[in-house]
Structure formats: structure tokens, C-alpha cells
Motif scaffolding. Structure first.
Motif: not given
Length: 411
Positions: A181-188, A214-217, A333-337
Motif C-alpha cells: 500500500p505504500q508503493v506507487r508505480a506507473p504501469g507502462a 510516506s510513499m515510495v514512487t 521490501q527490506a531494501f526499500l525500507q
């Protein structure tokens, strides 16, 4: 002599007339008024065997009846339209009333509560969360008041990139991590650092989804890994960028790359013809073919280590994403904290495609599998060809293992 038939003299008239010296000829049946007929009979100048007369007024009555029916039909249609418009207006008022009524009682425990409940998914931007009421918890530290206007969202440049490798499992990794839930990314795939760099950094930023602080792009373009200019360009944008590389047995990866190209009509030659060339006396491996060149992982990794420390690079096993997706996702997930929210209960193994599918625990959502191209059967390659490629890649794989301090069991 004449006589009427029917109940009215205006309906029809049968006339029997004696011969006259100077007759006037008329059609066999003629519509005339009674007065003109009587005048003609009295003058003795009409000779007809039978004349049928009808009142012209009947035609006018029929026209008036048709007009009346048409007007009534139009009135009924207009009335129905008005009723439908009224009902639509009432529905819109009701829809607008619901969110305003519940706006002051929106309480959620965390983003994971929204996600696990199935109300939002990994593609839902923060400002698109629906108004929902959850039961309050006694511990105020676990309560987070959410309003459509309370979260400040913006389009941010990525803090992490999936830079490779093609046909290594990057799409699977992207879909897995987007479950968080804290990760967002474009699909393309954006291809900013290899194809569209001249469009500028603001163009790149505008392609990103809305996120809060609070999110990771995250962005995925596998061709970055083998693009010479990509390391310097990414370093210039963000020297602290976290880079994720999904690697796979280079032979299996090359066959998968070839299979995809052939399915799209890009190649008509056999795998053997593409992989080898002859110098006149020996049959040599053609590393100019992209499908084989990508698998020289040590050569490509060395260029990235010129700009980024090893601690900012994470190498994920493509085979592990299939055999143990939860284990690989724990490392990611650990790498991205990030909190470890994507676990084994989020995966379902499809025995037909022999590939993991995604599920949401405690949510009425069907398992979601990757596209039809995933798990696509590969063409048969002669064992001698596989053996030659194995010997070729062996020293390169050993160098790669030593460089990243990880053994992927490809030897």
C-alpha cells in the motif's frame, strides 16, 4: 328515381336514371354533394347506371382523428421524458449526499487496513480514497484520520528504479511490489533515460502517479540496465537512487527473449542461426545478438558500480520470484525500507501456467494472474546448443557472482 342505402342519406346513394336526350358522362363512381346531384337530376342531364356518394366530411374526420392520436402520443412521450429526468435528478442528489454525510466520521487504522479490506488497491492514488467508515480502535496511536483533502499528494520523481533485465521477471516484480500500500508505480515503461531523455525531467515527473511523502514512487524500464548513458543520467537526477535488477539464467533468458520476438513476428530464423556464426573454420557464439549480449551481467553491472555503491543495488533472482516469491519480496521490501506487508498469503500458484498469481487475504477479490505471455512455452533447443552456451556463460557468471557476492546457481 333514387333511394338511399344505409342509415344516412350522406353515406351512399344509389340512383337509377331514365335515358335523357343530351346526357352528360361522368365516371362510374363520383363523389359529389347531394345538392349538386339533385340539381343535375332535376335538369335531366345525368345518365349513370350507379353512383356511390360519400360525404367529404368523413375524410376530414379521419384526418382529425389521426392528428389527435399523434398529439396524444407526443404528450405521453414528453411526460415519460420528464419523469425520467426527475428520477435522474433525485439519484444525483442522493449520490452527492452520501459522501457529505459521512465526511466527518472517516477513520482508518492504516493504509494496509484500506488495502486488505479490498477498498483500495495498489493503483489507487491517495486522493482517490473513497469515504468509508471503519470502527474506531481504543488505541489512538493506531488511528489515522483520512479525508479526501487532508493528504497532500503530488507527482514525485522515483526514489527507486527497476532497471533490468529484459525477460528476467521485471513485470512480475512490479506487480508484486505494487501490492504494497505504500508503493506507487506507473504501469507502462517510461524509457526516459534511454529514449525520451530530451523531453526533460518535468516530463518524466508528470508521468508519475500521485503520492504523499510516506510513499515510495517506483518506475520500471528493463532496458536501462544495458543502456550506456543511463547510469550517468540517473546519477545526475538522484545520486541516492535505489536500483533493483532482476536477473535470470542467461540461457533461459535468451530463449525467452527469442520466443517473444518470434511470437511478434520479429524473427523468422531459428535460435541456432541467431546464436552462432561461422568464421570459416569454427562455429562461434554471436554476442552481437542482443538476446545473448544482455546475459553478460558482469559487464553491464560494472558500468553501474562506477556511479552507485553496491549498497544501492539489489539483485533479485528471477527463478526465486517463481519458486519463492514471498522470500524475494521480503528482500525487496527490506531494501526499500518498507514494512513487510506482502507475504506468502498474497500468492497463489497456478498449476497450469506454473506461475504465481496474486491474491488479497480477507478481501472478495479473485486471484489475479499475469498476462498470457507469462509462462509461455519455449521452443525446443538442442542439448548441444545449450551445452555450448553453458560453457560460454560459465566464466561470465562466476565473475558476476563474485561482483555481487551472490550465487544464483546457474553454473
Amino acid at each position: 328515381m333514387f333511394r338511399t342505402s344505409g342509415h344516412s342519406p350522406y353515406r351512399s346513394l344509389l340512383v337509377d336514371i331514365k335515358p335523357a336526350s343530351e346526357p352528360l358522362t361522368f365516371p362510374d363512381a363520383l363523389y359529389i354533394t347531394p345538392d349538386s346531384l339533385l340539381a343535375s337530376i332535376k335538369s335531366g342531364c345525368v345518365r349513370l347506371p350507379v353512383i356511390h356518394l360519400r360525404k367529404r366530411v368523413n375524410q376530414d374526420d379521419q384526418s382529425r382523428r389521426k392528428l389527435t392520436t399523434l398529439v396524444q402520443s407526443a404528450f405521453v412521450i414528453a411526460l415519460l421524458i420528464l419523469v425520467l429526468c426527475f428520477l435522474s435528478y433525485c439519484f444525483l442528489l442522493y449520490v452527492d449526499y452520501i459522501p457529505r454525510r459521512h465526511k466527518h466520521i472517516i477513520e482508518v487504522y492504516s493504509w494496509s487496513a484500506l488495502w486488505n479490506s479490498g477498498i483500495v488497491d495498489s493503483d489507487t492514488a491517495a486522493d482517490e480514497i473513497p469515504s468509508v467508515s471503519f470502527p474506531a480502535r481504543s488505541d489512538p496511536e493506531h488511528r489515522l484520520t483520512v479525508d479526501n483533502q487532508s493528504l497532500k499528494t503530488a507527482r514525485r520523481l522515483p526514489q527507486a528504479l527497476i532497471i533490468g533485465v529484459k525477460k528476467g521477471g521485471t513485470r512480475a516484480l512490479l506487480e508484486y511490489i505494487r501490492m504494497h500500500p505504500q508503493v506507487r508505480a506507473p504501469g507502462a515503461e517510461m524509457h526516459f533515460f534511454d529514449r525520451h531523455y530530451e523531453r526533460g525531467i518535468e516530463w518524466y515527473r508528470n508521468q508519475m502517479p500521485l503520492t504523499d511523502e510516506s510513499m515510495v514512487t517506483l518506475e520500471k524500464t528493463p532496458s536501462y540496465f544495458v543502456t550506456d548513458d543511463a547510469p550517468a543520467r540517473i546519477y545526475e537526477m538522484n545520486a541516492k537512487m535505489k536500483l533493483i535488477i532482476v536477473v535470470r539464467d542467461p540461457i533461459t533468458r535468451a530463449i525467452s527473449d527469442y520466443t517473444q520476438a518470434r511470437s511478434k513476428g520479429r524473427s523468422t530464423r531459428s535460435f541456432d542461426e541467431m546464436a552462432f556464426y561461422s568464421n570459416g573454420t569454427h562455429r562461434l557464439i554471436d554476442t552481437s545478438w542482443g538476446a545473448l549480449r544482455i546475459g553478460l551481467y558482469a559487464r553491464h553491472t560494472a558500468k553501474w558500480l562506477e556511479y552507485f555503491p553496491a549498497a544501492q543495488l539489489l539483485f533479485v533472482s528471477g527463478e526465486g520470484l517463481i519458486a519463492d516469491p514471498a522470500g524475494e519480496m521480503a528482500r525487496v521490501q527490506a531494501f526499500l525500507q518498507l514494512d513487510r506487508l506482502v507475504t506468502g498469503e498474497h500468492f497463489y500458484y497456478d498449476p497450469v501456467k506454473k506461475f504465481p498469481c496474486l491474491i488479497r487475504p480477507d478481501a472478495p477479490v479473485r486471484p489475479r494472474c499475469l498476462g498470457k505471455s507469462k509462462g509461455r512455452p519455449h521452443p525446443h533447443i538442442h542439448p548441444d546448443v545449450i551445452g555450448q552456451l553453458r560453457d560460454f556463460y560459465k566464466p561470465h557468471n562466476r565473475e558476476f557472482y563474485s561482483m555481487v557476492e551472490q550465487d544464483f546457481q546457474w553454473l
